[in-house]
Write a protein that holds these residues in place. Structure first.
Motif, PDB file in Angstrom:
ATOM      1  N   ARG A   1       0.737  -1.114  -0.136  1.00  0.00           N
ATOM      2  CA  ARG A   1       0.035  -0.007   0.038  1.00  0.00           C
ATOM      3  C   ARG A   1       0.901   1.294  -0.059  1.00  0.00           C
ATOM      4  NH1 ARG A   1      -5.338  -1.323   1.326  1.00  0.00           N
ATOM      5  NH2 ARG A   1      -5.804  -3.303   0.771  1.00  0.00           N
TER       6      ARG A   1
ATOM      7  N   SER B   1      -9.295  -5.176   1.557  1.00  0.00           N
ATOM      8  CA  SER B   1     -10.370  -4.208   1.579  1.00  0.00           C
ATOM      9  C   SER B   1      -9.559  -2.854   1.207  1.00  0.00           C
ATOM     10  CB  SER B   1     -11.165  -4.073   2.916  1.00  0.00           C
ATOM     11  OG  SER B   1     -10.203  -3.585   3.742  1.00  0.00           O
ATOM     12  N   PHE B   2     -10.279  -2.154   0.448  1.00  0.00           N
ATOM     13  CA  PHE B   2      -9.572  -0.921  -0.037  1.00  0.00           C
ATOM     14  C   PHE B   2     -10.427   0.383   0.474  1.00  0.00           C
ATOM     15  CE2 PHE B   2      -8.112  -3.807  -3.154  1.00  0.00           C
ATOM     16  CZ  PHE B   2      -6.729  -3.509  -3.191  1.00  0.00           C
ATOM     17  N   ASP B   3     -11.144   0.302   1.361  1.00  0.00           N
ATOM     18  CA  ASP B   3     -11.789   1.196   2.186  1.00  0.00           C
ATOM     19  C   ASP B   3     -11.429   1.265   3.539  1.00  0.00           C
ATOM     20  OD1 ASP B   3     -13.647   3.060   3.321  1.00  0.00           O
ATOM     21  OD2 ASP B   3     -15.254   2.544   1.848  1.00  0.00           O
ATOM     22  N   VAL B   4     -10.739   2.610   3.888  1.00  0.00           N
ATOM     23  CA  VAL B   4     -10.104   2.521   5.174  1.00  0.00           C
ATOM     24  C   VAL B   4     -11.060   2.367   6.197  1.00  0.00           C
ATOM     25  CG1 VAL B   4      -8.975   4.353   6.626  1.00  0.00           C
ATOM     26  CG2 VAL B   4      -9.081   4.566   4.172  1.00  0.00           C
TER      27      VAL B   4
ATOM     28  N   ILE C   1      -8.582  -7.339   6.085  1.00  0.00           N
ATOM     29  CA  ILE C   1      -7.796  -5.865   6.008  1.00  0.00           C
ATOM     30  C   ILE C   1      -6.832  -5.703   4.604  1.00  0.00           C
ATOM     31  CG2 ILE C   1      -6.470  -4.326   7.070  1.00  0.00           C
ATOM     32  CD1 ILE C   1      -6.715  -5.702   9.544  1.00  0.00           C
TER      33      ILE C   1
ATOM     34  N   PHE D   1      -9.872  -4.634  11.298  1.00  0.00           N
ATOM     35  CA  PHE D   1      -8.786  -4.442  12.513  1.00  0.00           C
ATOM     36  C   PHE D   1      -9.429  -4.772  13.741  1.00  0.00           C
ATOM     37  CE2 PHE D   1      -5.541  -1.621  14.666  1.00  0.00           C
ATOM     38  CZ  PHE D   1      -4.738  -2.550  14.860  1.00  0.00           C
TER      39      PHE D   1
ATOM     40  N   PHE E   1      -2.977   3.120   5.722  1.00  0.00           N
ATOM     41  CA  PHE E   1      -2.841   1.583   5.778  1.00  0.00           C
ATOM     42  C   PHE E   1      -1.479   1.034   6.149  1.00  0.00           C
ATOM     43  CE2 PHE E   1      -6.223   1.817   3.052  1.00  0.00           C
ATOM     44  CZ  PHE E   1      -7.268   0.879   3.253  1.00  0.00           C
TER      45      PHE E   1
ATOM     46  N   SER F   1     -11.675  -1.403   6.469  1.00  0.00           N
ATOM     47  CA  SER F   1     -10.152  -2.086   6.994  1.00  0.00           C
ATOM     48  C   SER F   1      -9.933  -1.847   8.492  1.00  0.00           C
ATOM     49  CB  SER F   1      -9.203  -1.515   6.304  1.00  0.00           C
ATOM     50  OG  SER F   1      -8.977  -0.331   6.460  1.00  0.00           O
ATOM     51  N   LEU F   2     -10.541  -0.651   9.079  1.00  0.00           N
ATOM     52  CA  LEU F   2     -10.314  -0.438  10.543  1.00  0.00           C
ATOM     53  C   LEU F   2     -11.213  -1.145  11.245  1.00  0.00           C
ATOM     54  CD1 LEU F   2     -10.058   3.564  10.866  1.00  0.00           C
ATOM     55  CD2 LEU F   2      -8.439   1.702  11.505  1.00  0.00           C
TER      56      LEU F   2
END
Lengths: 100, 165, 622
Positions: A25, B22-25, B19, B32, A30, B28-29
């Motif tokens: 990334r 996935s490309f959306d923040v 995580i 996490f 990230f 992904s949080l």
């Protein structure tokens, strides 16, 4: 009766997924998440080891590492805010001055 | 005990892979968060209660909240929408994956040697009291050190996050 | 006599100051340092001179011990100074001419950017020239000789932005380097024979030894002769001198007309006890002298560049000194050397004024009619030219050249005498051709810039003007030159006859160019016009084939050999190594040029490599 191999395998898988996240990334957020995952994986090993030897010293070291990761994420997020303030983006390669 | 251990570890590994892909923040949080909770579940399954509680408190209560706060202040929705949904294997993905897999399998190979250990449920009920005694007696210097690191981390974060005129 | 070393130290000190504070001090101050240091050493020279002539207590020379160079077993070189009759006159001449030319340079170079650099080079030159003259052993002499050559190189290439300038500087350096190598060789041979390079010791050894038939000894003398020939620009090695005229004109006046160029003659005179042991070498010197006189006279007749004519005349005058040496009259050679340096530096300085008067024009065919516009420079140039062509009675050059001719007559060396007389005729012809073309012939369409007659311009010219005439006999230091060297003559009638012939020849030499260039009613006038055009096609610019000869004999074979050597098998071996290095360089470069994730990847893999290898070793040992 869990063999310690399995615990280590778990932490290794978590560590390598965090590393993969960092390596693939460019988004700074990230990368921070990846660092947290790697920290977490390392602290896992300490707890497993303390369980393995039946001593509590490993858990105390776990406390140290988790504090460090908290501080690290705090500083990293401060840097992220500054970076977004100056460059208006989170692409980490913008900061690089070595490569052209 | 074995069942809970394998269940939570499977969940944590799966959520960590989520995580990665996935490309959306925001998503992904969330993954996490799931990974950390399951990790604390792993700790509970081993009988290490204090680390499990600390994990939940610090990661979820402190670090995740920090991440979400910064996400709110930065308003990154525009950026995240423009992002292409692919990995940036930067220059040569063949060399990259070769080195990465080499590392992975070499670690895997070395794990093979640790085949004689076992982990049991720590059944003693006064673990936490022992932990506290040890931390404040023989590890008192480390404890102070942790507090100093926290202080310096606060100072550094203030200094860096300050708005330059 | 104990302050002999301070003669050298003052200019050296000036050099160090000027080279340290380059461009940080103003032009006036750097000129003050440059001129003042020479002035102080000139004062010391005068002091020493009067001491030398007032207490003649049997000693002919004085020496001063300064420092022992190195003392390795039998090698024992001393840093000593030695002064005798010849060196004190040389010192006086160099101090005086150097001082006057420094003063003139302040006027000539004042608009230059690298003003203090120029003065520092000049001071270094003067210091090394003093060292060369005073040093008492051949080794120290050699060092000073090299320093002088270095200064000459630096000053010829002073206008280093011009391509021609550094080319000729390199040419001069290489041509004189040949002589340096021979000098070195001769020092080696002499040291292997006598285990010393001290001149006095050599003199004593030579009195008692029977080396006259040893060919190695003669070869060492020959090597010294080659060194002198290359430095004094005599015939086989003369090509650098005319090209050396691209430097600033005061430099040409100081180095390439009066001081450095005569170092070869001084070297022979200083080691005269060596040369007098070998009659064949003396004959060789005479032949070289004659050839140089005749060649340079003919070359100057067809040359149009004013500075190159003067360079050729310098060569021919040094040829006269060589002729004087070949008949063992050292006194006459030194006397002619000193007087020659005065009138030649006068000619060069006035030519510098003429060149700047005509806005940098150096071709004499494009000058003309400067007589009425610049009467003082005309007079200077006329006196210098008259002294060069040895017009009778009033000029100082007449007496010294006459002295040489007398010695030739005394030795009954008819060949040398005859060719010297031809040289006298040709000298006055080309000198007065130059003077008439510059000052008398009128031309149109000239750009002239009038000179401001400052003190720094006129004072050196005026002093040198006096010293070029017969009045030099009335000045106390130089009067002793004449009375020391001159009154050894005893064949007065023959001498008067000879002087009459030579003066007639020089007067004829004045009349011929007058007829050709000034007297328009003459029938030769039309021929002279043709002569002007003929000059354009002359083969003079290639140095009469000498350049071609050297190019063919030395330069082309050198490049041929270099080309052959350049494709050797070892080169491929080395190129393999370089290829190896470049290959790995390119591999490792990809670590540097990549982005952050590559750095992390390599960092992690490197760290884990060490950890894993450690674990593996632990596992093996258990």
């Amino acid at each position: 009766m869990i063999p310690i191999q399995h615990g280590l395998l778990l932490s290794m898988l978590l560590f390598f997924s965090g590393l993969f996240l960092i390596l693939t990334r460019r988004n700074f957020l990230f990368i921070l998440i990846g660092l947290e995952i790697m920290n977490n994986a390392c602290s896992l090993i300490l707890v497993f080891a303390s369980n393995y030897v039946h001593q509590l010293d490993g858990q105390i070291l776990y406390l140290l590492i988790i504090t460090l990761s908290a501080i690290e994420s705090g500083i990293g997020l401060a840097l992220l805010i500054q970076m977004h303030r100056y460059y208006k983006t989170l692409n980490i390669d913008v900061l690089s001055e070595i490569c052209e | 005990m074995e069942l809970t251990f394998y269940f939570f570890s499977a969940i944590s590994i799966l959520s960590t892979f989520c995580i990665i892909f996935s490309f959306d923040v925001m998503y992904s949080l969330l993954y996490f968060l799931i990974s950390i909770l399951s990790t604390s579940g792993v700790f509970f399954s081993l009988g290490a209660f204090f680390p499990g509680v600390i994990e939940v408190i610090i990661y979820v209560g402190a670090i995740m909240v920090l991440f979400i706060f910064t996400l709110i202040t930065l308003n990154l929705e525009k950026d995240s929408k423009q992002k292409k949904r692919n990995f940036s294997f930067l220059i040569n993905w063949k060399i990259f994956s070769l080195i990465f897999l080499m590392l992975f399998f070499s670690f895997l190979y070395f794990l093979y040697f640790f085949n004689n250990g076992e982990m049991n449920f720590m059944s003693e009920s006064d673990n936490i009291r022992k932990f506290g005694n040890k931390l404040l007696s023989s590890y008192a210097i480390l404890f102070e050190f942790i507090s100093m690191i926290l202080l310096s981390g606060i100072v550094i974060t203030f200094y860096i996050g300050k708005k330059n005129k | 006599m104990n302050n002999m070393s301070s003669i050298i130290i003052f200019p050296l000190f000036g050099f160090f100051i000027l080279s340290i504070f380059q461009r940080k001090i103003s032009n006036f101050f750097s000129a003050l340092i440059g001129i003042g240091s020479i002035f102080f050493s000139l004062g010391i020279i005068f002091h020493i001179f009067f001491c030398y002539f007032n207490n003649r207590s049997g000693f002919d020379f004085f020496s001063q011990h300064i420092e022992i160079w190195n003392n390795i077993r039998s090698l024992n070189f001393k840093f000593d100074l030695l002064m005798d009759k010849f060196s004190i006159f040389m010192l006086l001449m160099i101090g005086l001419v150097g001082f006057l030319i420094h003063v003139f340079s302040y006027w000539y170079m004042k608009s230059e950017e690298e003003f203090s650099t120029y003065f520092s080079y000049m001071n270094l030159f003067i210091a090394s020239m003093f060292l060369f003259i005073l040093s008492d052993n051949l080794l120290l002499m050699y060092c000073a000789w090299e320093l002088v050559g270095l200064c000459s190189y630096l000053l010829i290439g002073f206008y280093h932005r011009k391509k021609m300038s550094y080319k000729s500087a390199m040419k001069a350096f290489l041509m004189t380097k040949i002589g340096d190598i021979f000098f070195c060789l001769s020092i080696f041979i002499l040291y292997s024979h006598f285990k010393t390079t001290n001149l006095n010791d050599l003199k004593i050894f030579l009195k008692n030894s029977l080396l006259a038939k040893d060919w190695q000894f003669h070869f060492s003398i020959f090597c010294l002769l080659v060194a002198a020939v290359s430095k004094s620009a005599q015939i086989p090695l003369q090509t650098w001198l005319t090209d050396a005229m691209v430097g600033p004109t005061p430099v040409s006046a100081l180095i390439h007309a009066s001081t450095m160029i005569t170092a070869g003659v001084y070297l022979i005179v200083r080691t005269n006890f060596l040369f007098s042991m070998s009659p064949t070498i003396l004959l060789l010197i005479g032949i070289i002298g004659i050839l140089t006189v005749l060649f340079s006279c003919f070359a100057a007749l067809f040359q149009n560049n004013i500075k190159k004519i003067l360079a050729y005349s310098t060569m021919s005058q040094i040829g006269y000194m060589f002729i004087a040496i070949s008949v063992k009259c050292w006194n006459a050679a030194i006397m002619h050397l000193i007087i020659h340096s005065f009138f030649k530096s006068l000619l060069f300085l006035s030519s510098a004024s003429i060149i700047s008067f005509f806005n940098g024009e150096e071709n004499i065919l494009k000058m003309g009619g400067a007589r009425k516009k610049q009467p003082f420079i005309y007079f200077c140039f006329l006196v210098g030219g008259a002294s060069l062509s040895s017009l009778p009675l009033i000029t100082s050059g007449f007496y010294t050249k006459g002295q040489i001719l007398c010695f030739l007559l005394e030795n009954k060396n008819w060949m040398l005498l005859f060719s010297s007389l031809i040289g006298v005729l040709l000298t006055s012809i080309y000198t007065f051709r130059m003077i008439f073309l510059i000052f008398h012939v009128k031309r149109e369409k000239q750009k002239v810039s009038y000179l401001n007659n400052s003190f720094f311009h006129t004072f050196p010219l005026f002093v040198l003007l006096i010293f070029s005439t017969v009045f030099i006999m009335f000045f106390p230091p130089f009067s002793s030159i004449f009375f020391d060297f001159y009154n050894k003559n005893y064949i007065f009638t023959k001498r008067n006859f000879l002087e009459f012939i030579s003066s007639m020849l020089s007067i004829i030499g004045v009349l011929i160019p007058y007829d050709l260039y000034v007297n328009k009613k003459n029938i030769f006038y039309k021929l002279s016009k043709k002569n002007i055009y003929l000059n354009k096609y002359s083969f003079n610019n290639t140095n009469f084939g000498f350049d071609f000869f050297y190019d063919f004999i030395f330069v082309k074979p050198y490049f041929f050999i270099v080309e052959k050597i350049s494709i050797d098998p070892f080169k491929k071996l080395f190129s393999f190594f370089s290829f190896f290095i470049i290959f790995f360089h390119n591999i490792f470069l990809c670590l540097v040029k990549k982005t952050l994730s590559w750095h992390i990847l390599f960092f992690v893999s490197g760290a884990s490599f060490f950890c894993l290898s450690f674990i593996f070793l632990c596992y093996l040992t258990h």
